[in-house]
Enzyme design. Sequence first.
Site, mmCIF file in Angstrom:
data_model
loop_
_atom_site.group_PDB
_atom_site.id
_atom_site.type_symbol
_atom_site.label_atom_id
_atom_site.label_comp_id
_atom_site.label_asym_id
_atom_site.label_seq_id
_atom_site.Cartn_x
_atom_site.Cartn_y
_atom_site.Cartn_z
ATOM 1 N N HIS A 135 10.160 8.804 -21.771
ATOM 2 C CA HIS A 135 10.487 8.708 -23.202
ATOM 3 C C HIS A 135 10.637 10.078 -23.846
ATOM 4 O O HIS A 135 10.180 11.095 -23.316
ATOM 5 C CB HIS A 135 9.399 7.927 -23.945
ATOM 6 C CG HIS A 135 9.504 6.443 -23.759
ATOM 7 N ND1 HIS A 135 8.975 5.794 -22.669
ATOM 8 C CD2 HIS A 135 10.080 5.487 -24.526
ATOM 9 C CE1 HIS A 135 9.222 4.498 -22.771
ATOM 10 N NE2 HIS A 135 9.896 4.282 -23.893
ATOM 11 N N LYS A 139 7.102 10.291 -29.024
ATOM 12 C CA LYS A 139 6.398 9.010 -28.886
ATOM 13 C C LYS A 139 4.893 9.245 -28.891
ATOM 14 O O LYS A 139 4.408 10.133 -28.192
ATOM 15 C CB LYS A 139 6.837 8.323 -27.592
ATOM 16 C CG LYS A 139 6.255 6.937 -27.412
ATOM 17 C CD LYS A 139 6.941 6.185 -26.279
ATOM 18 C CE LYS A 139 6.310 4.819 -26.046
ATOM 19 N NZ LYS A 139 6.292 3.963 -27.234
HETATM 20 N N1 NDP Z 1 9.986 -2.717 -29.343
HETATM 21 C C1 NDP Z 1 10.968 -1.846 -29.196
HETATM 22 O O1 NDP Z 1 12.045 -2.165 -28.632
HETATM 23 C C2 NDP Z 1 10.794 -0.458 -29.696
HETATM 24 C C3 NDP Z 1 9.612 -0.108 -30.231
HETATM 25 N N2 NDP Z 1 9.412 1.144 -30.703
HETATM 26 C C4 NDP Z 1 8.125 1.375 -31.329
HETATM 27 O O2 NDP Z 1 8.349 1.388 -32.728
HETATM 28 C C5 NDP Z 1 7.418 2.258 -33.348
HETATM 29 C C6 NDP Z 1 8.178 3.273 -34.198
HETATM 30 O O3 NDP Z 1 8.917 4.101 -33.359
HETATM 31 P P1 NDP Z 1 9.811 5.297 -33.931
HETATM 32 O O4 NDP Z 1 10.727 4.773 -34.957
HETATM 33 O O5 NDP Z 1 10.337 6.002 -32.761
HETATM 34 O O6 NDP Z 1 8.682 6.203 -34.629
HETATM 35 P P2 NDP Z 1 8.783 7.146 -35.908
HETATM 36 O O7 NDP Z 1 7.595 8.025 -35.853
HETATM 37 O O8 NDP Z 1 10.135 7.745 -35.975
HETATM 38 O O9 NDP Z 1 8.648 6.135 -37.124
HETATM 39 C C7 NDP Z 1 7.448 5.564 -37.538
HETATM 40 C C8 NDP Z 1 7.550 5.430 -39.034
HETATM 41 O O10 NDP Z 1 6.447 4.657 -39.518
HETATM 42 C C9 NDP Z 1 5.972 5.284 -40.694
HETATM 43 N N3 NDP Z 1 4.610 4.856 -40.950
HETATM 44 C C10 NDP Z 1 3.451 5.322 -40.442
HETATM 45 N N4 NDP Z 1 2.426 4.637 -40.951
HETATM 46 C C11 NDP Z 1 2.958 3.711 -41.797
HETATM 47 C C12 NDP Z 1 2.419 2.705 -42.618
HETATM 48 N N5 NDP Z 1 1.109 2.513 -42.710
HETATM 49 N N6 NDP Z 1 3.271 1.923 -43.331
HETATM 50 C C13 NDP Z 1 4.591 2.112 -43.273
HETATM 51 N N7 NDP Z 1 5.165 3.067 -42.518
HETATM 52 C C14 NDP Z 1 4.347 3.848 -41.784
HETATM 53 C C15 NDP Z 1 6.101 6.769 -40.408
HETATM 54 O O11 NDP Z 1 6.041 7.491 -41.601
HETATM 55 P P3 NDP Z 1 5.632 9.065 -41.558
HETATM 56 O O12 NDP Z 1 6.863 9.721 -41.035
HETATM 57 O O13 NDP Z 1 5.314 9.347 -42.973
HETATM 58 O O14 NDP Z 1 4.466 9.181 -40.628
HETATM 59 C C16 NDP Z 1 7.489 6.790 -39.756
HETATM 60 O O15 NDP Z 1 8.517 6.811 -40.712
HETATM 61 C C17 NDP Z 1 6.589 2.879 -32.223
HETATM 62 O O16 NDP Z 1 5.391 2.154 -32.064
HETATM 63 C C18 NDP Z 1 7.470 2.683 -31.002
HETATM 64 O O17 NDP Z 1 6.740 2.589 -29.813
HETATM 65 C C19 NDP Z 1 10.370 2.086 -30.644
HETATM 66 C C20 NDP Z 1 11.585 1.805 -30.091
HETATM 67 C C21 NDP Z 1 11.902 0.494 -29.569
HETATM 68 O O1 LIG Z 2 8.654 4.639 -28.757
HETATM 69 C C1 LIG Z 2 9.775 4.337 -28.252
HETATM 70 O O2 LIG Z 2 10.761 5.047 -28.372
HETATM 71 C C2 LIG Z 2 9.881 3.060 -27.537
HETATM 72 N N1 LIG Z 2 8.869 2.257 -27.554
HETATM 73 C C3 LIG Z 2 8.800 0.989 -26.928
HETATM 74 C C4 LIG Z 2 7.758 0.998 -25.834
HETATM 75 O O3 LIG Z 2 6.691 1.604 -26.025
HETATM 76 O O4 LIG Z 2 7.971 0.378 -24.792
HETATM 77 C C5 LIG Z 2 10.142 0.470 -26.480
HETATM 78 C C6 LIG Z 2 11.044 1.528 -25.941
HETATM 79 O O5 LIG Z 2 10.563 1.913 -24.696
HETATM 80 C C7 LIG Z 2 11.158 2.703 -26.896
#
Ligand code: NDP
Ligand SMILES: O=C(O)C1=N[C@H](C(=O)O)C[C@H](O)C1
Length: 250
Positions: A135, A139
């Site tokens: 990744h 992350k």
């Molecule tokens: N299931 C899937 O297919 C996927 C899952 N993910 C998961 O999604 C999540 C987010 O990933 P990603 O977008 O890369 O991460 P980012 O760090 O880019 O985004 C997370 C966001 O959440 C905000 N945040 C933190 N705490 C809170 C809160 N209490 N309420 C609202 N917003 C909050 C952060 O704000 P701030 O910047 O102010 O901290 C930030 O904008 C991760 O857990 C990742 O593993 C990611 C990709 C695919």
């Molecule tokens: O944080 C990410 O970027 C992603 N998170 C998910 C995971 O933890 O599996 C899904 C994907 O791999 C991207």
Amino acid sequence: MRMIKVGVLGASGKMGAQTCLAVQDAADCELVAQLGRGDDLAELTKAGAQVAVDLTRPEAVMTNLQWCIENGIHAVVGTTGWDEERLATLRSWLDAAPGVGVLIAPNFSIGAMLMMQFAAKAARFYESVEIIELHHPDKVDAPSGTARRTAELVAAARQEAGSVPIPDSTTDELDGARGAQIEGIRVHGVRLRGLIAHQEVLFGNEGEMLTIRHDSMSRVSFMAGVLLGVRRIVDTPGLTVGLEHFMDLS
Ligand SMILES: NC(=O)C1=CN([C@@H]2O[C@H](COP(=O)(O)OP(=O)(O)OC[C@H]3O[C@@H](n4cnc5c(N)ncnc54)[C@H](OP(=O)(O)O)[C@@H]3O)[C@@H](O)[C@H]2O)C=CC1
Ligand SMILES: O=C(O)C1=N[C@H](C(=O)O)C[C@H](O)C1
């Protein structure tokens, strides 16, 4: 056409921003709220959100979900960092809120879903198996939710088949050199600038190997799955773990 009112939590994050665009582009969805850290969750009810999509952080997601469930808002959760204890807590909240649905989707991309299914299918035929997840370095959790889920599926398939223990003669090990173990399956994590989300599942027998690899090169790859989750969760009360339950993978 039925319209679904959607609020996005973590809206300015990498996944959240992409999800806001996808919801805005979907003819049957209306983006009614975009919340970030520190915003008041009551904005969801004020905006009439029926579904909240949580793409925040492992340390934020439980508070968000408890609030959504108590306020009758369905949730589609991409945020990772789940374990059995957290899922049990979620189930207890949902028991007290009949009619509310929560989807926990470790991965929303079609290819990752297929990778996990193929790996579960292959598991009983091989003596050895290890998982490598790769990744982007921003992350926060390791191993990835996808790797955890893959390991659970592979371990369950091996157990059902009565597989022999995975061979490994390591007795002298620097901490971490052989990765983490999830239900007996070794999982290795790579964090590298330039990557998005990738995983390899390696299977081995004497004289042959099978490698199942999936690559997400853009977060667009997750959006069809997010929208599928939104459309299905409004009619699926209780806890659903894994997007495969909303797909015909037969
Ligand atoms: N299931 C899937 O297919 C996927 C899952 N993910 C998961 O999604 C999540 C987010 O990933 P990603 O977008 O890369 O991460 P980012 O760090 O880019 O985004 C997370 C966001 O959440 C905000 N945040 C933190 N705490 C809170 C809160 N209490 N309420 C609202 N917003 C909050 C952060 O704000 P701030 O910047 O102010 O901290 C930030 O904008 C991760 O857990 C990742 O593993 C990611 C990709 C695919
Ligand atoms: O944080 C990410 O970027 C992603 N998170 C998910 C995971 O933890 O599996 C899904 C994907 O791999 C991207």
